[in-house]
Structure formats: C-alpha cells, structure tokens
Write a protein that holds these residues in place. Structure first.
Motif, PDB file in Angstrom:
ATOM      1  N   VAL A 110       0.871  -1.175   0.000  1.00 45.71           N
ATOM      2  CA  VAL A 110       0.000   0.000   0.000  1.00 45.71           C
ATOM      3  C   VAL A 110       0.906   1.222   0.000  1.00 45.71           C
ATOM      4  CG1 VAL A 110      -1.745   1.293   1.277  1.00 45.71           C
ATOM      5  CG2 VAL A 110      -1.821  -1.216   1.259  1.00 45.71           C
ATOM      6  N   ALA A 111       0.735   2.076  -0.992  1.00 43.83           N
ATOM      7  CA  ALA A 111       1.518   3.309  -1.064  1.00 43.83           C
ATOM      8  C   ALA A 111       0.834   4.374  -0.217  1.00 43.83           C
ATOM      9  CB  ALA A 111       1.633   3.773  -2.512  1.00 43.83           C
ATOM     10  N   LEU A 112       1.626   5.066   0.584  1.00 46.63           N
ATOM     11  CA  LEU A 112       1.113   6.144   1.432  1.00 46.63           C
ATOM     12  C   LEU A 112       1.730   7.461   0.980  1.00 46.63           C
ATOM     13  CD1 LEU A 112       1.406   4.564   4.997  1.00 46.63           C
ATOM     14  CD2 LEU A 112      -0.529   4.519   3.433  1.00 46.63           C
ATOM     15  N   SER A 113       0.909   8.325   0.445  1.00 40.94           N
ATOM     16  CA  SER A 113       1.360   9.648   0.047  1.00 40.94           C
ATOM     17  C   SER A 113       0.622  10.661   0.921  1.00 40.94           C
ATOM     18  CB  SER A 113       1.070   9.895  -1.433  1.00 40.94           C
ATOM     19  OG  SER A 113       1.559  11.164  -1.817  1.00 40.94           O
ATOM     20  N   LEU A 114       1.092  10.754   2.151  1.00 48.86           N
ATOM     21  CA  LEU A 114       0.430  11.588   3.158  1.00 48.86           C
ATOM     22  C   LEU A 114       1.418  12.564   3.773  1.00 48.86           C
ATOM     23  CD1 LEU A 114      -1.458   8.697   4.978  1.00 48.86           C
ATOM     24  CD2 LEU A 114      -2.453  10.339   3.385  1.00 48.86           C
ATOM     25  N   HIS A 115       0.933  13.752   4.082  1.00 47.74           N
ATOM     26  CA  HIS A 115       1.750  14.713   4.810  1.00 47.74           C
ATOM     27  C   HIS A 115       1.952  14.207   6.240  1.00 47.74           C
ATOM     28  CE1 HIS A 115       1.587  17.635   1.601  1.00 47.74           C
ATOM     29  NE2 HIS A 115       0.283  17.409   1.506  1.00 47.74           N
ATOM     30  N   VAL A 171       5.400  15.912  -1.518  1.00 45.01           N
ATOM     31  CA  VAL A 171       6.075  17.059  -2.125  1.00 45.01           C
ATOM     32  C   VAL A 171       7.089  16.658  -3.193  1.00 45.01           C
ATOM     33  CG1 VAL A 171       5.736  18.491  -0.077  1.00 45.01           C
ATOM     34  CG2 VAL A 171       7.886  17.240  -0.351  1.00 45.01           C
ATOM     35  N   TRP A 172       7.306  15.371  -3.373  1.00 42.47           N
ATOM     36  CA  TRP A 172       8.218  14.930  -4.430  1.00 42.47           C
ATOM     37  C   TRP A 172       7.660  15.327  -5.794  1.00 42.47           C
ATOM     38  CZ3 TRP A 172       9.056   9.214  -2.575  1.00 42.47           C
ATOM     39  CH2 TRP A 172       9.968   9.209  -1.534  1.00 42.47           C
ATOM     40  N   LYS A 184       7.378  10.368  -8.022  1.00 33.28           N
ATOM     41  CA  LYS A 184       6.276   9.585  -7.460  1.00 33.28           C
ATOM     42  C   LYS A 184       5.841   8.495  -8.435  1.00 33.28           C
ATOM     43  CE  LYS A 184       4.028  13.469  -5.991  1.00 33.28           C
ATOM     44  NZ  LYS A 184       2.918  14.247  -5.435  1.00 33.28           N
ATOM     45  N   ALA A 185       5.756   8.836  -9.702  1.00 27.03           N
ATOM     46  CA  ALA A 185       5.346   7.864 -10.720  1.00 27.03           C
ATOM     47  C   ALA A 185       6.345   6.719 -10.823  1.00 27.03           C
ATOM     48  CB  ALA A 185       5.177   8.552 -12.070  1.00 27.03           C
ATOM     49  N   GLN A 186       7.641   7.029 -10.731  1.00 26.11           N
ATOM     50  CA  GLN A 186       8.670   5.988 -10.781  1.00 26.11           C
ATOM     51  C   GLN A 186       8.514   5.009  -9.619  1.00 26.11           C
ATOM     52  OE1 GLN A 186      12.142   8.507 -10.698  1.00 26.11           O
ATOM     53  NE2 GLN A 186      12.557   8.188 -12.882  1.00 26.11           N
ATOM     54  N   ILE A 187       8.295   5.544  -8.437  1.00 21.11           N
ATOM     55  CA  ILE A 187       8.162   4.691  -7.258  1.00 21.11           C
ATOM     56  C   ILE A 187       6.897   3.852  -7.355  1.00 21.11           C
ATOM     57  CG2 ILE A 187       7.789   4.704  -4.758  1.00 21.11           C
ATOM     58  CD1 ILE A 187       9.738   7.078  -4.668  1.00 21.11           C
TER      59      ILE A 187
END
Length: 135
Positions: free
Chosen positions: A63-68, A93-94, A99-102
């Motif tokens: 599960v990817a977490l893109s959270l502040h 903020v990346w 982000k797409a690569q990861i």
C-alpha cells in the motif's frame, strides 16, 4: 516503526493493544485538532484496517502512502500494518515524475493519499467519518 530488524511489526501492534487495555484513557496521539487515547487510537486503527481489508488488501500486499506528516499518517501506517500489508512511503512534495517511478516500481495494490483521485483512497475522509461517528 520497523526501522530496526529487532523491532518486529507484531511487537509494535501488540504493544499498542497492551496499552489500550492497560491504560485505555492515557493520551496516545495528539494532532492539531485531535487527541486520541490508546483505546480510541486502537479502535480507529482497527476500523481503518477493516476498511482496507474490505477494499481487498490482504497479507503481503503493498500500500503506497502519500500523506503529509500528521496524526492521520500515523493512524494510516498502523492500519496498513494491522491489515497485514506493507507500506511504501511517498512524500507528497516529491516531483510527480519521482512519485510515478516509485509507484511503477512498487506496484502497490492501493494508493492512500490526502488528495482525491479516481485511483486512490482519501484516508483523511475515511478517518474523519470514523471520528465523527465514534468520538
């Protein structure tokens, strides 16, 4: 939370359950607009973990977490762990290309983000609904 080999995820989750049963009203997590006791934190984590499982997340998934950085990030991270999944942190903020690569490399089953998008889950909305109902 699992930065060292000698601190297994199970220990973190077991300790949280222990504190929730032994000192349920003690302050466990404090954020800008919320203070959660161990009991409330444990309940919220469990409810979020169930929501993840209901979305098809299972043991061993990513599960990817893109959270502040926030108390919601802590709740979400622990919920992912409780659901049996591994988390892939992505700093909001990346640059989009990074982000797409990861995301391509990790191939997560789910993306959890602060932003509403057709392919991700806005965990903040889920947590706010749970808080409104339970606390």
């Amino acid at each position: 939370l699992n930065a060292f080999e000698d601190v297994p995820v199970e220990l973190v989750l077991t300790k949280l359950k222990h504190f929730a049963s032994q000192t349920p009203q003690a302050l466990a997590l404090q954020g800008e607009e919320v203070q959660l006791s161990y009991q409330a934190l444990d309940t919220l984590i469990e409810q979020c973990a169930v929501a993840l499982v209901n979305r098809g997340i299972k043991q061993g998934d990513f599960v990817a977490l893109s959270l502040h950085r926030s108390w919601q990030q802590v709740v979400t991270l622990l919920a992912v762990m409780r659901a049996g999944a591994a988390y892939c942190p992505i700093d909001p903020v990346w640059p989009e290309q990074r982000k797409a690569q990861i995301l391509t490399a990790a191939a997560p089953q789910l993306v959890i983000s602060n932003h509403i998008h057709k392919d991700n889950v806005n965990i903040i909305l889920i947590i706010k609904r749970l808080l409104a109902v339970n606390y």
